[in-house]
Design a protein around this motif. Sequence first.
Motif, PDB file in Angstrom:
ATOM      1  N   GLY A 125       0.868  -1.152   0.026  1.00 47.53           N
ATOM      2  CA  GLY A 125       0.076   0.078  -0.087  1.00 47.53           C
ATOM      3  C   GLY A 125       0.782   1.064   0.023  1.00 47.53           C
ATOM      4  N   GLY A 126       0.263   2.515  -0.040  1.00 51.20           N
ATOM      5  CA  GLY A 126       1.032   3.750  -0.009  1.00 51.20           C
ATOM      6  C   GLY A 126       2.069   3.899  -1.182  1.00 51.20           C
ATOM      7  N   GLY A 127       1.681   3.423  -2.300  1.00 54.19           N
ATOM      8  CA  GLY A 127       2.519   3.528  -3.481  1.00 54.19           C
ATOM      9  C   GLY A 127       3.692   2.421  -3.327  1.00 54.19           C
ATOM     10  N   LYS A 128       3.533   1.380  -2.824  1.00 55.57           N
ATOM     11  CA  LYS A 128       4.677   0.147  -2.420  1.00 55.57           C
ATOM     12  C   LYS A 128       5.471   0.709  -1.203  1.00 55.57           C
ATOM     13  CE  LYS A 128       4.703  -1.506  -7.103  1.00 55.57           C
ATOM     14  NZ  LYS A 128       5.587  -1.730  -8.357  1.00 55.57           N
ATOM     15  N   ARG A 129       5.006   1.580  -0.554  1.00 56.95           N
ATOM     16  CA  ARG A 129       5.649   1.829   0.812  1.00 56.95           C
ATOM     17  C   ARG A 129       5.476   1.067   1.831  1.00 56.95           C
ATOM     18  NH1 ARG A 129       4.386   6.165   3.250  1.00 56.95           N
ATOM     19  NH2 ARG A 129       2.454   6.629   2.094  1.00 56.95           N
ATOM     20  N   PHE A 130       4.567   0.171   1.979  1.00 50.51           N
ATOM     21  CA  PHE A 130       4.392  -0.474   3.037  1.00 50.51           C
ATOM     22  C   PHE A 130       3.682  -1.995   2.839  1.00 50.51           C
ATOM     23  CE2 PHE A 130       0.865   2.351   3.224  1.00 50.51           C
ATOM     24  CZ  PHE A 130      -0.149   1.708   3.256  1.00 50.51           C
ATOM     25  N   ALA A 131       4.197  -2.883   3.418  1.00 53.09           N
ATOM     26  CA  ALA A 131       3.372  -4.211   3.147  1.00 53.09           C
ATOM     27  C   ALA A 131       2.043  -4.425   3.938  1.00 53.09           C
ATOM     28  CB  ALA A 131       4.329  -5.405   3.732  1.00 53.09           C
ATOM     29  N   ILE A 132       1.169  -5.240   3.251  1.00 53.41           N
ATOM     30  CA  ILE A 132      -0.288  -5.608   3.694  1.00 53.41           C
ATOM     31  C   ILE A 132      -0.174  -6.969   3.820  1.00 53.41           C
ATOM     32  CG2 ILE A 132      -2.701  -5.111   3.492  1.00 53.41           C
ATOM     33  CD1 ILE A 132      -1.938  -2.663   1.948  1.00 53.41           C
ATOM     34  N   LYS A 133      -0.937  -7.599   4.976  1.00 53.23           N
ATOM     35  CA  LYS A 133      -1.350  -8.976   4.867  1.00 53.23           C
ATOM     36  C   LYS A 133      -2.621  -8.984   5.194  1.00 53.23           C
ATOM     37  CE  LYS A 133       3.200 -11.199   5.709  1.00 53.23           C
ATOM     38  NZ  LYS A 133       3.278 -11.659   4.434  1.00 53.23           N
ATOM     39  N   GLU A 134      -3.441  -9.881   4.556  1.00 55.69           N
ATOM     40  CA  GLU A 134      -4.724  -9.936   4.762  1.00 55.69           C
ATOM     41  C   GLU A 134      -5.266 -11.619   5.145  1.00 55.69           C
ATOM     42  OE1 GLU A 134      -6.654  -6.337   2.306  1.00 55.69           O
ATOM     43  OE2 GLU A 134      -7.115  -8.282   1.862  1.00 55.69           O
ATOM     44  N   ASN A 135      -6.191 -11.699   5.818  1.00 56.00           N
ATOM     45  CA  ASN A 135      -7.010 -12.980   6.147  1.00 56.00           C
ATOM     46  C   ASN A 135      -8.329 -12.722   6.428  1.00 56.00           C
ATOM     47  OD1 ASN A 135      -7.426 -13.521   9.157  1.00 56.00           O
ATOM     48  ND2 ASN A 135      -5.437 -12.818   9.072  1.00 56.00           N
ATOM     49  N   GLY A 136      -9.483 -13.725   5.978  1.00 53.17           N
ATOM     50  CA  GLY A 136     -10.570 -13.461   5.790  1.00 53.17           C
ATOM     51  C   GLY A 136     -11.506 -14.538   5.269  1.00 53.17           C
ATOM     52  N   THR A 137     -12.752 -14.136   5.201  1.00 58.26           N
ATOM     53  CA  THR A 137     -13.752 -15.274   4.659  1.00 58.26           C
ATOM     54  C   THR A 137     -14.480 -14.599   3.698  1.00 58.26           C
ATOM     55  OG1 THR A 137     -13.881 -16.136   6.966  1.00 58.26           O
ATOM     56  CG2 THR A 137     -15.642 -16.717   5.232  1.00 58.26           C
ATOM     57  N   LEU A 138     -14.681 -15.348   2.369  1.00 55.22           N
ATOM     58  CA  LEU A 138     -15.553 -14.747   1.171  1.00 55.22           C
ATOM     59  C   LEU A 138     -16.906 -15.525   1.400  1.00 55.22           C
ATOM     60  CD1 LEU A 138     -14.493 -13.675  -1.944  1.00 55.22           C
ATOM     61  CD2 LEU A 138     -16.368 -15.080  -1.643  1.00 55.22           C
ATOM     62  N   GLU A 139     -17.916 -14.979   1.314  1.00 56.27           N
ATOM     63  CA  GLU A 139     -19.238 -15.543   1.438  1.00 56.27           C
ATOM     64  C   GLU A 139     -20.136 -15.118   0.066  1.00 56.27           C
ATOM     65  OE1 GLU A 139     -21.271 -14.678   4.982  1.00 56.27           O
ATOM     66  OE2 GLU A 139     -19.913 -15.997   6.187  1.00 56.27           O
ATOM     67  N   PHE A 140     -20.765 -16.033  -0.640  1.00 56.37           N
ATOM     68  CA  PHE A 140     -21.676 -15.634  -1.611  1.00 56.37           C
ATOM     69  C   PHE A 140     -23.060 -16.192  -1.315  1.00 56.37           C
ATOM     70  CE2 PHE A 140     -23.492 -16.535  -5.922  1.00 56.37           C
ATOM     71  CZ  PHE A 140     -23.419 -15.464  -6.331  1.00 56.37           C
ATOM     72  N   MET A 141     -24.011 -15.475  -1.871  1.00 56.67           N
ATOM     73  CA  MET A 141     -25.183 -15.994  -1.685  1.00 56.67           C
ATOM     74  C   MET A 141     -26.240 -15.308  -2.590  1.00 56.67           C
ATOM     75  SD  MET A 141     -27.768 -15.865   1.697  1.00 56.67           S
ATOM     76  CE  MET A 141     -26.781 -17.113   2.396  1.00 56.67           C
ATOM     77  N   SER A 142     -27.126 -16.153  -3.375  1.00 56.54           N
ATOM     78  CA  SER A 142     -27.978 -15.531  -4.387  1.00 56.54           C
ATOM     79  C   SER A 142     -29.622 -15.629  -3.552  1.00 56.54           C
ATOM     80  CB  SER A 142     -28.066 -15.972  -5.660  1.00 56.54           C
ATOM     81  OG  SER A 142     -28.423 -17.447  -5.598  1.00 56.54           O
ATOM     82  N   ALA A 143     -30.567 -14.707  -4.093  1.00 62.33           N
ATOM     83  CA  ALA A 143     -31.813 -14.671  -3.562  1.00 62.33           C
ATOM     84  C   ALA A 143     -32.429 -15.896  -3.780  1.00 62.33           C
ATOM     85  CB  ALA A 143     -32.411 -13.534  -4.271  1.00 62.33           C
TER      86      ALA A 143
END
Length: 326
Positions: free
Chosen positions: A108-126
């Motif tokens: 981020g910041g124009g490659k000035r700092f590192a980012i690490k993410e973890n999470g969950t992706l959910e998908f649903m239709s009506a």
Amino acid sequence: MTREIAMPIELSPLKGDILQARTWDFSQQWMSDDKARTLISVYGDSLMAETIGGRRYWYGISGDSILYLGEEDRLTTITASNPVYVASLPLRSGAGNGGYKFDASGTGGGKRFAIKENGTLEFMSAPCVGTLIMTPGDTIRNVTVTRERRYTAATFPDDSVAAETYLTTETYRWYDSDGASSLLPLAVQRSVYASGTIAADTAPLSSSAYLPDRGACDRSEKSGDEPFDHNSVDPEAVSGALDGADLKYDGRNVTVSIEMPVSGLNISLDIMDAAGRLYLHKSAESSGSADEISLDCSSLRSGQYIAAIGVAGFPVQPKKEIIIIR
């Protein structure tokens, strides 16, 4: 061939339980805007990009599966460590993925700092189709609405204090029968929440909905100002140009030099792993003389990848080379 739909009309987002509604009325909420705030582009049968508010979200298409790959804007690049399953094609009412965990990293910041993410992706239709009111007199029935939720915890390894930042990105997309197969929606709504969970009364940090200009050609295939006549070009000449393409890489950047026999051809450069999972894509139109395509691969983890150089619309095999990203 690239299929695209632009959505230059920004409007107030819908509220309430959108998946349980049977009518979605955007007809009285118009706010004029002369910019295509949202652009959905489907590149051939392997890649989709959804650009909203200057941020581009990348999705891969593998067989009948849609996969989340990562996202980027002017200052930030995030890439999933492995493609994350979202949904199956064609999109149908009552479908869902139950939630998949993922890890991602980038800068981020124009490659000035590192980012690490973890999470969950959910998908649903009506559970059922409904009716979408675009404008008075413009009503579309048998519409499917889907919801993608991505819960994310981000850390910044370079910081002395390893605090986590929680965000939830929620995207609704409305499709008719054509869009459910082509992935070109009728409307898109995206909200971002400063929370790892969403309650009924949780207010978003930002939320907007977008529609196409129904008076214009809202679904198009980009192939230049005039339809390109592929029959006028010798496939063997295209194949020979691919064989003669020069690919160079310095450990983080990949550059292809190629000279096609004519102008107007869609040349693509894809970076994938040995299993064929696509990580990066870029395309350019040939000029009829020497052309270059460059890809910044600094968002990828170190390791061995495959660079594939191809031309859309021709029965020729792409040129593939193994590259090492350091």
